[in-house]
Structure formats: structure tokens, C-alpha cells
Design a protein around this motif. Structure first.
Motif, PDB file in Angstrom:
ATOM      1  N   SER A  54     -22.818   7.861  -9.825  1.00  0.00           N
ATOM      2  CA  SER A  54     -22.697   9.108 -10.581  1.00  0.00           C
ATOM      3  C   SER A  54     -22.170  10.242  -9.706  1.00  0.00           C
ATOM      4  CB  SER A  54     -24.054   9.497 -11.169  1.00  0.00           C
ATOM      5  OG  SER A  54     -23.946  10.745 -11.830  1.00  0.00           O
ATOM      6  N   TRP A  55     -21.412  11.115 -10.294  1.00  0.00           N
ATOM      7  CA  TRP A  55     -20.919  12.313  -9.624  1.00  0.00           C
ATOM      8  C   TRP A  55     -21.405  13.576 -10.326  1.00  0.00           C
ATOM      9  CZ3 TRP A  55     -17.776  15.536 -12.576  1.00  0.00           C
ATOM     10  CH2 TRP A  55     -17.352  14.991 -13.790  1.00  0.00           C
ATOM     11  N   LEU A  56     -22.094  13.397 -11.443  1.00  0.00           N
ATOM     12  CA  LEU A  56     -22.586  14.513 -12.244  1.00  0.00           C
ATOM     13  C   LEU A  56     -23.978  14.945 -11.797  1.00  0.00           C
ATOM     14  CD1 LEU A  56     -21.486  13.203 -15.749  1.00  0.00           C
ATOM     15  CD2 LEU A  56     -20.637  15.291 -14.646  1.00  0.00           C
ATOM     16  N   GLU A  63      -4.931  11.314 -21.871  1.00  0.00           N
ATOM     17  CA  GLU A  63      -3.614  11.882 -22.149  1.00  0.00           C
ATOM     18  C   GLU A  63      -3.237  12.961 -21.142  1.00  0.00           C
ATOM     19  OE1 GLU A  63      -4.096  13.424 -26.030  1.00  0.00           O
ATOM     20  OE2 GLU A  63      -4.625  11.494 -26.936  1.00  0.00           O
ATOM     21  N   ALA A  64      -3.963  13.003 -20.005  1.00  0.00           N
ATOM     22  CA  ALA A  64      -3.779  14.115 -19.073  1.00  0.00           C
ATOM     23  C   ALA A  64      -3.555  13.619 -17.653  1.00  0.00           C
ATOM     24  CB  ALA A  64      -5.015  15.022 -19.115  1.00  0.00           C
ATOM     25  N   ASP A  65      -2.953  14.494 -16.837  1.00  0.00           N
ATOM     26  CA  ASP A  65      -2.965  14.302 -15.394  1.00  0.00           C
ATOM     27  C   ASP A  65      -4.314  14.783 -14.885  1.00  0.00           C
ATOM     28  OD1 ASP A  65      -0.420  13.281 -14.301  1.00  0.00           O
ATOM     29  OD2 ASP A  65       0.426  14.980 -15.403  1.00  0.00           O
ATOM     30  N   VAL A  66      -4.910  14.031 -13.977  1.00  0.00           N
ATOM     31  CA  VAL A  66      -6.249  14.333 -13.481  1.00  0.00           C
ATOM     32  C   VAL A  66      -6.172  14.609 -11.984  1.00  0.00           C
ATOM     33  CG1 VAL A  66      -8.644  13.569 -13.365  1.00  0.00           C
ATOM     34  CG2 VAL A  66      -7.162  12.753 -15.221  1.00  0.00           C
ATOM     35  N   TYR A  67      -6.514  15.819 -11.574  1.00  0.00           N
ATOM     36  CA  TYR A  67      -6.523  16.204 -10.161  1.00  0.00           C
ATOM     37  C   TYR A  67      -7.976  16.276  -9.690  1.00  0.00           C
ATOM     38  CZ  TYR A  67      -1.585  17.404 -10.494  1.00  0.00           C
ATOM     39  OH  TYR A  67      -0.222  17.343 -10.662  1.00  0.00           O
ATOM     40  N   ILE A  68      -8.281  15.560  -8.611  1.00  0.00           N
ATOM     41  CA  ILE A  68      -9.651  15.436  -8.124  1.00  0.00           C
ATOM     42  C   ILE A  68      -9.679  15.817  -6.652  1.00  0.00           C
ATOM     43  CG2 ILE A  68     -11.573  13.848  -7.742  1.00  0.00           C
ATOM     44  CD1 ILE A  68     -10.265  12.112 -10.019  1.00  0.00           C
ATOM     45  N   ASN A 126     -16.178   8.149  -7.043  1.00  0.00           N
ATOM     46  CA  ASN A 126     -16.934   7.966  -8.284  1.00  0.00           C
ATOM     47  C   ASN A 126     -16.226   8.615  -9.469  1.00  0.00           C
ATOM     48  OD1 ASN A 126     -18.911   6.586  -6.879  1.00  0.00           O
ATOM     49  ND2 ASN A 126     -20.286   8.336  -6.712  1.00  0.00           N
ATOM     50  N   VAL A 127     -15.647   9.793  -9.240  1.00  0.00           N
ATOM     51  CA  VAL A 127     -14.916  10.473 -10.317  1.00  0.00           C
ATOM     52  C   VAL A 127     -13.690   9.653 -10.726  1.00  0.00           C
ATOM     53  CG1 VAL A 127     -13.761  12.595 -11.036  1.00  0.00           C
ATOM     54  CG2 VAL A 127     -15.688  12.716  -9.453  1.00  0.00           C
ATOM     55  N   ILE A 128     -12.972   9.138  -9.732  1.00  0.00           N
ATOM     56  CA  ILE A 128     -11.786   8.332 -10.018  1.00  0.00           C
ATOM     57  C   ILE A 128     -12.153   7.103 -10.840  1.00  0.00           C
ATOM     58  CG2 ILE A 128     -10.026   6.855  -8.959  1.00  0.00           C
ATOM     59  CD1 ILE A 128      -9.993   8.884  -6.623  1.00  0.00           C
ATOM     60  N   ALA A 129     -13.245   6.431 -10.469  1.00  0.00           N
ATOM     61  CA  ALA A 129     -13.667   5.238 -11.201  1.00  0.00           C
ATOM     62  C   ALA A 129     -13.983   5.581 -12.659  1.00  0.00           C
ATOM     63  CB  ALA A 129     -14.888   4.615 -10.522  1.00  0.00           C
ATOM     64  N   GLU A 130     -14.643   6.714 -12.893  1.00  0.00           N
ATOM     65  CA  GLU A 130     -14.987   7.093 -14.265  1.00  0.00           C
ATOM     66  C   GLU A 130     -13.751   7.531 -15.050  1.00  0.00           C
ATOM     67  OE1 GLU A 130     -18.269   9.792 -16.670  1.00  0.00           O
ATOM     68  OE2 GLU A 130     -18.599   9.235 -14.570  1.00  0.00           O
ATOM     69  N   ALA A 131     -12.806   8.184 -14.353  1.00  0.00           N
ATOM     70  CA  ALA A 131     -11.557   8.575 -15.025  1.00  0.00           C
ATOM     71  C   ALA A 131     -10.783   7.338 -15.462  1.00  0.00           C
ATOM     72  CB  ALA A 131     -10.711   9.440 -14.095  1.00  0.00           C
ATOM     73  N   VAL A 177     -26.722  13.340 -16.308  1.00  0.00           N
ATOM     74  CA  VAL A 177     -26.835  11.880 -16.376  1.00  0.00           C
ATOM     75  C   VAL A 177     -27.970  11.490 -17.312  1.00  0.00           C
ATOM     76  CG1 VAL A 177     -27.274   9.780 -15.046  1.00  0.00           C
ATOM     77  CG2 VAL A 177     -25.852  11.597 -14.072  1.00  0.00           C
ATOM     78  N   ARG A 178     -29.099  12.186 -17.203  1.00  0.00           N
ATOM     79  CA  ARG A 178     -30.236  11.885 -18.091  1.00  0.00           C
ATOM     80  C   ARG A 178     -29.864  12.106 -19.551  1.00  0.00           C
ATOM     81  NH1 ARG A 178     -33.077  15.200 -14.308  1.00  0.00           N
ATOM     82  NH2 ARG A 178     -34.267  13.957 -12.787  1.00  0.00           N
ATOM     83  N   SER A 179     -29.029  13.082 -19.808  1.00  0.00           N
ATOM     84  CA  SER A 179     -28.646  13.395 -21.188  1.00  0.00           C
ATOM     85  C   SER A 179     -27.521  12.494 -21.708  1.00  0.00           C
ATOM     86  CB  SER A 179     -28.207  14.865 -21.285  1.00  0.00           C
ATOM     87  OG  SER A 179     -29.259  15.723 -20.881  1.00  0.00           O
ATOM     88  N   GLY A 180     -27.034  11.583 -20.874  1.00  0.00           N
ATOM     89  CA  GLY A 180     -26.012  10.643 -21.318  1.00  0.00           C
ATOM     90  C   GLY A 180     -24.596  11.163 -21.256  1.00  0.00           C
ATOM     91  N   TYR A 181     -24.369  12.264 -20.522  1.00  0.00           N
ATOM     92  CA  TYR A 181     -23.017  12.811 -20.430  1.00  0.00           C
ATOM     93  C   TYR A 181     -22.147  11.978 -19.504  1.00  0.00           C
ATOM     94  CZ  TYR A 181     -24.147  17.093 -22.952  1.00  0.00           C
ATOM     95  OH  TYR A 181     -24.497  17.988 -23.923  1.00  0.00           O
ATOM     96  N   SER A 182     -20.861  12.017 -19.772  1.00  0.00           N
ATOM     97  CA  SER A 182     -19.871  11.351 -18.932  1.00  0.00           C
ATOM     98  C   SER A 182     -18.671  12.265 -18.803  1.00  0.00           C
ATOM     99  CB  SER A 182     -19.453  10.021 -19.561  1.00  0.00           C
ATOM    100  OG  SER A 182     -18.701  10.264 -20.741  1.00  0.00           O
ATOM    101  N   LEU A 183     -17.693  11.855 -18.020  1.00  0.00           N
ATOM    102  CA  LEU A 183     -16.477  12.639 -17.855  1.00  0.00           C
ATOM    103  C   LEU A 183     -15.777  12.855 -19.190  1.00  0.00           C
ATOM    104  CD1 LEU A 183     -14.299  14.033 -16.208  1.00  0.00           C
ATOM    105  CD2 LEU A 183     -13.413  11.776 -15.563  1.00  0.00           C
TER     106      LEU A 183
END
Length: 491
Positions: free
Chosen positions: A433-435, A455-460, A469-474, A440-446
Motif C-alpha cells: 500500500s502507498w495510501l 485514459e491518462a498519463d501518470v506522473y509519479i 507500489n503506486v506504479i503497480a496499482e496504476a 486502506v481500511r475504507s477500501g480506497y484505491s488509486l
């Protein structure tokens, strides 16, 4: 704590927090950036072909100049194998140097960190091939003369002109590769590693004489001789121009001077500089520069920092100010907090692909943590997008770690950007997790924060493990590899 500061569309989040799946977004390189993306992919393919072609050419020219005709016995076959290994190994070494030369074509095609990654990957194969070259040649010559490899090596050292330089070169190559191993490299300060790494140039220089003077391999009038002279000259010229001449020219052109240093958070300072022709540096938000502050005890330290704001050129001849934001992450960066106004600054760059040149989609998602927020602030200022087509997520353990958040908030308001502050300790029970833990407890994700991420370019930008971790979730949310942009500003 998840703070939504500016309006966002309803999060399309199922019970598992999943968002759009792979293949649900736009086609690769769509919208206004389609042509740019296709051109960059074409350049990538051409560079790959050129790299393979250089190795093939080294062997093909050896064959064309009668290399295979010399194979008439087991001894000559072993020697020939050693020669081929040496040719390919030397070609890889020259490719490594070109990848580290900061050539704009390479930098704008694959990015600085990816070029250095390929540079490191080639280190071991090139060393193994050069070791094989030395061993096989010694064995082959020894078989022909009735000597063991050790005796033959001693004879070559003593009797053959320039051969001792080849042994010195091999020792230097071994030292460079060993000190480049991650486990070894981390034990030494950057300046020590960098000084040892400069031995690569000495190693190449000491390896060249025996190639042209021993055995007639590159005899006068052969295609091989002209090929190797040409690629050695091109490599040397690229290193000299892009690593020495261009930085000196940039430093002279911009004449940067520290004008102000002030703290914005514990251990974090803004460094403002004045200079001229700063209009030539605009539009490089997100990319990084290498800075040297020419003060006592600091001038020999190089610092890779990106701009934290676009240069502001308001005076004649592009005179104005620019700014970087620095966090105390070690002795070198800690000393920058004590910089005095008037300190002269040497600059190299810009480098990297963490900018608009990497765009492939019309929409954009920017995700930063800690000091990694600062290049996103400069990128957000200038990268093109329509109102409502951008989302920014800022991550910090505390509100104080959301550096430049007030400036980002103002830019987001002005440009119509959805903005989230994700504050709180990480979920220690979930290593992926990166959040913040409460998200995380509330079930949120990227995908809950950026439902259109596919549909977007993602800059991390942030700590490497966190960014991974962010890249894996993206990727799991549907973003393709060509949409994800992450560059490490480390060595």
C-alpha cells in the motif's frame, strides 16, 4: 486522512476498490500528443536497432577482413573466439559511455534514468566478454606455442609492446564494475564512487593502443581500422561536448547567483537564484538539472534537483529568477541551507523525460510524496490539459510534508484540477500500500481518486519503494507502461 480540496467526479469504486481495467482506456498515443508519442517510440526502435547493429558490424567487419580465414586449427579457433569476444565487449563499453554521455537524443527518447539503467545492465556482459577475450587469446596463443595460459600471459606482458596496457585496462574495468554493484556502491559516498567510475575513461584509453598495434587486427587500409577509429572518435567527442562543453556554456550563459534561501518546513528550504536568458529554461517543469554551488566546501558536490517552479524571466535578455526546493537527505544537501546570497552556481541540464515530452494522452494524473511533490508543482504549471482533465494526489505522513501545497492549491484552482491531500501514516500491515492507513481500511484505491487513470498519463515522484507500489496499482487500474512516467533523480 483523505482531504479533497477541489471538486472531483464521483469515484467509480466497487467493493474491492477496483477501477477501470486494462484495455478500457484510450488507444496508445491518442489526442494531441499522438504524433509526439509515435515519434518517440520510433526513435526508441531506431536507437535499439543502432545498438544491435554496432555489435553486428564489429563482427561482420572482422569477417570481411578475413577473420574466419585465419581459423585453421583448434588453437586458431580459440584465438578467433577470443577476438570476437573482445570486439563485442569493447563495442558494449563504448555503448555504455554513449548512454552516460547525456546526449539529448537519447535523453529525450528513453529518459536519463533508463539510459543509466541500460548503462549498468551492460556493465557485467561487457566485463565478462573482455575477460573471455583475455583468457581465450592467452589459451589460443599458448596452445600454438606449447605454453600454459599463465606463462603465455606473462610472455605477452613482457614481450609484446602495448600489451601491458591491456592488462592495466582489464584491472580498471574490474574495479569499475565491482564498485558499481549496488551492495558495494551504497557503502561509499557518491563522490568516491564517481571518482572510481571515472576510471572507465582511463580503462578505455589504455585498451586502445594494443588493438591497433598487436597482431595486425586493425591493419592500415582495413575497414575495421576506420570503423573503430570512427566510433572511438565519436564517443570521445560526445563525452567531451555533452559532459564538459555544454555545461560550461550553460553556466556562462545563465550566470546564476543565489539570491535568497528560506525555510518552508523543518529540514526543507527553497533556494532562489537570479540569472539571465532564463526564458531558454522555461517549459522544462519536472525535468532535473545538476547544480554545483561554487562556495567553499560545496563546489565539488553535484546535486540533481528539479525546478520547483517555472523560471520567471521578466527583465531584458531573459533576466529573472528560478527556484529549487531541497530537503535535508544527507550531509551534502544539509549544507545547502547555509548558502549565502551571492554564491555563484554552475548548472547542467535539463535532463530526463519527466515532463511534457513524455505525454501520450490528453488527461494527466500527478502523484507525489514528500519532496517528490516539488517537480510535480513545476510540471503542473505548464503541461497542457483541458479544464477538468487533470488530477493531483499529494501524499504525506503529516500536513507539513505536503511541501508547496499552498502553491499547488492555487495552480489547481486556476487550471481546473482535481486535488486530493492524502495525509496519515501508512498501512503497516500491507507492504504494497502507498495510501494512508485510514484510506486502506475504507477500501480506497488509486482508481477511487482518479477513475479515468486508464485514459491518462501518470506522473509519479517520491521514494522508490513507495513509487513502486503506486506504479503497480496504476498498472492494475488499466494504465499501460507507456502512460506511466517515473524518474529517479539518484545515482
Amino acid at each position: 486522512m483523505n482531504t479533497q480540496l477541489l471538486p472531483a467526479p464521483t469515484a467509480h469504486k466497487g467493493p474491492d476498490g477496483a477501477g477501470p481495467r486494462a484495455g478500457s482506456g484510450e488507444r496508445a498515443g491518442s489526442g494531441r500528443f499522438a504524433g509526439q508519442h509515435r515519434l518517440r517510440m520510433l526513435r526508441t526502435d531506431l536507437l535499439t536497432v543502432a545498438a544491435w547493429a554496432s555489435m553486428a558490424a564489429a563482427v561482420a567487419l572482422w569477417l570481411a577482413d578475413g577473420g574466419a580465414a585465419s581459423i585453421s586449427s583448434p588453437a586458431s579457433a580459440v584465438t578467433a573466439a577470443g577476438i570476437v569476444a573482445g570486439l563485442v565487449g569493447m563495442d558494449l563499453v563504448l555503448l555504455m559511455l554513449l548512454l552516460a554521455a547525456r546526449i539529448p537524443l537519447i535523453d529525450r527518447t528513453i529518459g536519463h534514468d533508463r539510459a543509466l539503467e541500460f548503462h549498468r545492465v551492460l556493465g557485467k556482459p561487457s566485463l565478462y566478454l573482455l575477460l573471455a577475450h583475455g583468457l581465450l587469446v592467452a589459451v589460443g596463443y599458448g596452445m600454438a606455442e606449447g605454453l600454459d595460459p599463465v606463462s603465455e600471459s606473462v610472455a605477452l606482458w613482457v614481450l609484446v609492446p602495448d600489451m601491458w596496457l591491456a592488462f592495466v585496462s582489464m584491472g580498471l574495468f574490474i574495479a569499475v564494475v565491482v564498485t558499481s554493484l549496488v551492495a558495494v556502491r551504497r557503502r561509499f559516498p557518491y563522490e568516491f564512487w564517481y571518482a572510481v567510475h571515472l576510471l572507465t575513461y582511463v580503462a578505455v584509453g589504455t585498451s586502445i593502443p594494443h588493438q591497433f598495434s598487436v597482431g595486425g587486427l586493425f591493419a592500415e587500409g582495413t575497414w575495421q581500422r576506420w570503423y573503430w577509429l570512427a566510433i572511438c572518435a565519436v564517443t570521445g567527442a560526445a563525452l567531451l561536448y555533452f559532459r564538459v562543453v555544454q555545461p560550461l556554456a550553460a553556466t556562462s550563459r545563465h550566470r546564476l547567483t543565489v539570491s535568497r534561501v528560506w525555510s518552508i518546513a523543518p529540514g526543507v528550504v527553497n533556494i532562489e537564484m537570479t540569472g539571465r536568458q532564463l526564458n531558454r529554461l522555461t517549459g522544462n517543469g519536472g525535468r532535473f538539472f545538476v547544480w554545483r554551488f561554487l562556495a567553499r566546501g560545496l563546489w565539488w558536490h553535484s546535486h540533481p534537483f528539479s525546478l520547483s517552479a517555472e523560471p520567471l524571466a521578466t527583465g531584458p535578455d531573459g533576466a529573472g529568477t528560478l527556484r529549487i526546493t531541497v530537503r535535508n537527505l544527507g550531509r551534502g544537501s544539509a549544507q545547502l541551507a547555509s548558502l549565502r546570497p551571492g554564491t555563484k552556481v554552475a548548472v547542467e541540464g535539463p535532463y530526463g523525460l519527466f515532463g511534457t515530452a513524455a505525454r501520450s494522452r490528453d488527461k494527466v494524473v500527478l502523484i507525489g510524496a514528500g519532496i517528490g511533490i516539488t517537480p510535480l508543482r513545476a510540471l503542473l504549471e505548464t503541461t497542457p490539459f483541458a479544464h477538468g482533465d487533470a488530477t493531483v494526489l499529494l501524499r504525506g505522513s503529516t500536513k507539513q510534508e505536503l511541501y508547496l501545497s499552498d502553491e499547488l492549491l492555487e495552480i489547481c484552482r486556476r487550471r481546473g484540477v482535481r486535488l486530493f491531500h492524502l495525509i496519515g501514516p501508512r498501512a503497516r500491515w500491507d507492504s504494497r500500500s502507498w495510501l494512508p492507513a485510514d484510506a486502506v481500511r475504507s477500501g480506497y484505491s488509486l482508481a477511487a481518486y482518479a477513475p479515468d487513470i486508464a485514459e491518462a498519463d501518470v506522473y509519479i515522484c517520491g521514494p522508490n519503494r513507495w513509487a513502486g507500489n503506486v506504479i503497480a496499482e496504476a498498472r492494475a487500474a488499466g494504465a499501460g507502461a507507456e502512460q506511466i512516467h517515473h524518474e529517479r533523480f539518484d545515482w
